[in-house]
Design a protein around this motif. Structure first.
Motif, mmCIF file in Angstrom:
data_model
loop_
_atom_site.group_PDB
_atom_site.id
_atom_site.type_symbol
_atom_site.label_atom_id
_atom_site.label_comp_id
_atom_site.label_asym_id
_atom_site.label_seq_id
_atom_site.Cartn_x
_atom_site.Cartn_y
_atom_site.Cartn_z
ATOM 1 N N ALA A 268 -8.726 5.993 -14.250
ATOM 2 C CA ALA A 268 -8.209 7.418 -13.748
ATOM 3 C C ALA A 268 -6.581 7.130 -14.031
ATOM 4 N N GLN A 269 -6.090 8.030 -14.574
ATOM 5 C CA GLN A 269 -4.342 8.282 -14.619
ATOM 6 C C GLN A 269 -3.899 9.306 -13.735
ATOM 7 N N SER A 270 -4.644 9.826 -13.147
ATOM 8 C CA SER A 270 -3.991 11.020 -12.116
ATOM 9 C C SER A 270 -5.168 11.168 -11.183
ATOM 10 N N ARG A 271 -4.817 12.024 -10.016
ATOM 11 C CA ARG A 271 -5.779 12.439 -8.906
ATOM 12 C C ARG A 271 -6.937 13.177 -9.420
ATOM 13 N N GLN A 272 -6.550 14.091 -10.383
ATOM 14 C CA GLN A 272 -7.707 15.029 -10.872
ATOM 15 C C GLN A 272 -8.554 14.243 -11.863
ATOM 16 N N GLN A 273 -8.191 13.143 -12.559
ATOM 17 C CA GLN A 273 -9.191 12.413 -13.490
ATOM 18 C C GLN A 273 -9.956 11.829 -12.423
ATOM 19 N N ALA A 274 -9.368 11.274 -11.568
ATOM 20 C CA ALA A 274 -10.280 10.571 -10.309
ATOM 21 C C ALA A 274 -11.320 11.370 -9.960
ATOM 22 N N GLN A 275 -10.994 12.616 -9.726
ATOM 23 C CA GLN A 275 -11.988 13.587 -9.063
ATOM 24 C C GLN A 275 -13.112 13.947 -9.960
ATOM 25 N N ASN A 276 -12.521 13.933 -11.133
ATOM 26 C CA ASN A 276 -13.688 14.098 -12.338
ATOM 27 C C ASN A 276 -14.538 12.988 -12.380
ATOM 28 N N GLY B 120 -26.038 19.319 -13.950
ATOM 29 C CA GLY B 120 -25.588 19.935 -12.688
ATOM 30 C C GLY B 120 -24.213 20.637 -12.553
ATOM 31 N N ILE B 121 -23.335 20.330 -13.381
ATOM 32 C CA ILE B 121 -21.991 21.024 -13.416
ATOM 33 C C ILE B 121 -21.703 21.102 -14.845
ATOM 34 N N PRO B 122 -22.135 22.186 -15.675
ATOM 35 C CA PRO B 122 -21.951 22.548 -16.843
ATOM 36 C C PRO B 122 -20.491 22.524 -17.451
ATOM 37 N N GLY B 123 -20.194 21.712 -18.330
ATOM 38 C CA GLY B 123 -18.635 21.784 -18.921
ATOM 39 C C GLY B 123 -18.172 20.446 -18.507
ATOM 40 N N LEU B 124 -18.789 19.715 -17.559
ATOM 41 C CA LEU B 124 -17.978 18.421 -16.911
ATOM 42 C C LEU B 124 -17.911 17.626 -18.227
ATOM 43 N N GLN B 125 -16.717 17.057 -18.107
ATOM 44 C CA GLN B 125 -16.213 15.952 -19.111
ATOM 45 C C GLN B 125 -16.794 14.494 -18.754
ATOM 46 N N ILE B 126 -17.163 14.040 -19.772
ATOM 47 C CA ILE B 126 -17.683 12.575 -19.737
ATOM 48 C C ILE B 126 -16.833 11.712 -20.372
ATOM 49 N N PRO B 127 -15.758 10.880 -19.965
ATOM 50 C CA PRO B 127 -14.873 9.953 -20.683
ATOM 51 C C PRO B 127 -15.117 8.714 -20.907
ATOM 52 N N ILE B 128 -16.358 8.716 -21.077
ATOM 53 C CA ILE B 128 -16.697 7.167 -21.671
ATOM 54 C C ILE B 128 -18.014 7.299 -22.392
ATOM 55 N N PRO C 291 -4.536 6.711 2.823
ATOM 56 C CA PRO C 291 -4.223 5.761 1.782
ATOM 57 C C PRO C 291 -3.187 6.473 0.538
ATOM 58 N N GLU C 292 -1.894 5.807 0.577
ATOM 59 C CA GLU C 292 -1.212 6.296 -0.488
ATOM 60 C C GLU C 292 -1.432 6.232 -1.872
ATOM 61 N N HIS C 293 -2.048 4.850 -2.149
ATOM 62 C CA HIS C 293 -2.229 4.402 -3.759
ATOM 63 C C HIS C 293 -3.893 4.362 -3.650
ATOM 64 N N VAL C 294 -4.479 5.007 -4.706
ATOM 65 C CA VAL C 294 -5.806 5.116 -5.075
ATOM 66 C C VAL C 294 -5.992 4.613 -6.404
ATOM 67 N N ALA C 295 -6.722 3.605 -6.934
ATOM 68 C CA ALA C 295 -7.247 3.544 -8.334
ATOM 69 C C ALA C 295 -8.625 3.512 -8.517
#
Length: 485
Positions: A331-339, A280-288, A232-236
């Protein structure tokens, strides 16, 4: 079996185990025989709730060595417990009879024998870690869609043996749908060579299907040929807030119609998911905002000329205009999607850190998912008011993980009884919906009593006939799924 060992001249106590381990070292390359303290991690479950033991852990490096292991075990009358990455949740790879069982670990069979870009297929040995295989496939410009929270340590052979599910089942199906062929060592050491890479082969019964999902009860999977797909070249990816689980189901039906087969994942989460994820993952950012009643994690993907971002935008625009989605983040980037996906994965770690609890893996018809969750959670709240229910899962395939965390104020001795009571409550509600007690984790030893209690007699006899036909002595992972003896 103990009498068989004694008849062969072996004691069945600690001394007998040492004698058997010594015989294995004599019959096999001693470098593949592990004994003593080195066996500890191979004889426990992933969460550390269960610790067992074995005569030895055997770690062959090739199909020929697996065959030799099976012949040696047969000669000594030993049971064999096949084992992958030790990430299973139903004790399928944990020995339960230390005096007569050996663990057969596939962890050293790590060759990716072939990746064929023209044929969109690959041949991989059973001990290859899923994430490593996915990365190798990606480097070849292709895609293997199986995706699990444990993919950094689970192995392909274990995925096939348990018919693993994961977050992409909605689009790509269970592991069974991705397998083209298998190489399997049978209980007597015979090698079944079925590594076909054909998409269509209608020459009678498809024998590979016998071993997929069998959890090592029929033989040892040593290599697999699998389907690959265009990458997949494009993921949302979007995390969305809604007013209720029924609204989540309504959103899913709309997504299924508007995004069609481009929708690769659709998960539902409770508000507690975010707290658990950060535990489970200390420091994990929650964007909502985490105060809404229900959440959905949605992903669509594609390649070529499809505009995935536009499709996601138009889908969400309509859902928000109709008041179905009340908040969300894309998500606006692959990193944000992974988060965003880390939230889904981290909540499992958070639950584990809270201690021993009921972990369920059930499925119901899609149309009944919200009703089932509401009824089961209400029953837990009514009968076990100090417990906390955590329901989440894969909306698109009806798979719910309705977990229950015990009331710890009642003391440590009450934990196991509470788990037992909670399981009975959930399964009783589940039976009313004609659901399955195992959607993707398998049966193993943990769910065997519940499985057998619900098994129709005709199905029982068919399963027993298959097991006894392939493994007449009942040496392959006894105690797992269905007792053949």
């Amino acid at each position: 079996m103990d009498r068989q060992l004694e008849a062969a001249g072996f004691a069945t106590g600690e001394g007998g185990r040492k004698d058997l381990a010594q015989r294995l070292s004599e019959m096999l390359d001693p470098q593949i025989v592990l004994t003593g303290e080195g066996m500890h991690d191979y004889c426990r479950d992933w969460h550390g709730d269960v610790q067992s033991d074995a005569i030895a852990v055997l770690r062959p490096r090739s199909t020929d060595e697996v065959s030799a292991v099976m012949r040696a075990a047969a000669a000594l009358g030993l049971d064999v417990v096949p084992q992958g990455g030790r990430t299973g949740l139903v004790l399928g790879g944990v020995p339960d009879q230390p005096a007569r069982q050996v663990v057969l670990s596939l962890e050293r069979m790590t060759s990716i024998r072939q990746i064929d870009a023209e044929d969109f297929s690959a041949v991989v040995e059973a001990g290859v870690v899923l994430e490593a295989f996915k990365e190798a496939v990606a480097e070849a410009g292709l895609f293997f869609p199986l995706a699990l929270g444990a993919q950094g340590s689970c192995q392909i052979g274990g995925n096939v043996s348990t018919n693993a599910g994961g977050v992409n089942v909605l689009r790509y199906g269970m592991t069974r749908e991705l397998v083209l062929g298998l190489e399997v060592v049978l209980p007597d050491g015979t090698v079944f060579e079925g590594l076909s890479q054909l998409r269509k082969d209608n020459r009678g019964i498809d024998l590979k299907q016998l071993f997929i999902g069998a959890e090592g009860t029929l033989g040892v999977i040593t290599a697999i040929s699998v389907k690959l797909l265009p990458r997949p070249e494009h993921v949302a990816t979007a995390l969305l807030a809604l007013n209720s689980l029924p609204d989540v189901m309504t959103l899913y039906r709309r997504a299924r119609q508007q995004c069609c087969d481009l929708m690769s994942a659709f998960e539902f989460l409770p508000p507690l998911a975010f707290q658990l994820a950060q535990e489970g993952i200390p420091g994990l950012q929650i964007p909502i905002d985490t105060s809404h009643p229900a959440y959905a994690l949605v992903e669509i993907s594609g390649s070529g000329l499809v505009d995935i971002d536009d499709l996601m935008a138009r889908f969400l625009e309509g859902a928000m205009e109709d008041g179905l989605v009340i908040d969300g983040v894309v998500a606006q980037s692959r990193q944000q999607a992974q988060n965003l996906w880390l939230i889904r994965e981290g909540m499992n770690e958070g639950q584990a850190r809270r201690g021993k609890h009921l972990r369920t893996d059930v499925s119901v018809p899609l149309s009944k998912l919200a009703d089932f969750v509401a009824e089961a959670e209400a029953a837990i709240a009514r009968d076990m008011p100090g417990c906390v229910s955590v329901s989440y899962g894969h909306v698109g395939d009806g798979n719910v993980h309705l977990n229950v965390m015990p009331d710890t104020s009642l003391g440590a001795d009450s934990i196991d009884p509470q788990i037992k009571q909670a399981k009975k409550i959930v399964n009783t509600v589940l039976d009313g919906y004609k659901g399955s007690i195992s959607a993707e984790h398998g049966i193993g030893r943990l769910k065997k009593p519940d499985f057998e209690a619900r098994l129709p007699e005709a199905q029982r006899q068919l399963l027993l006939a298959i097991r006894r036909g392939i493994d007449p002595d009942g040496r392959m992972n006894p105690g797992c799924q269905l007792d053949p003896r």
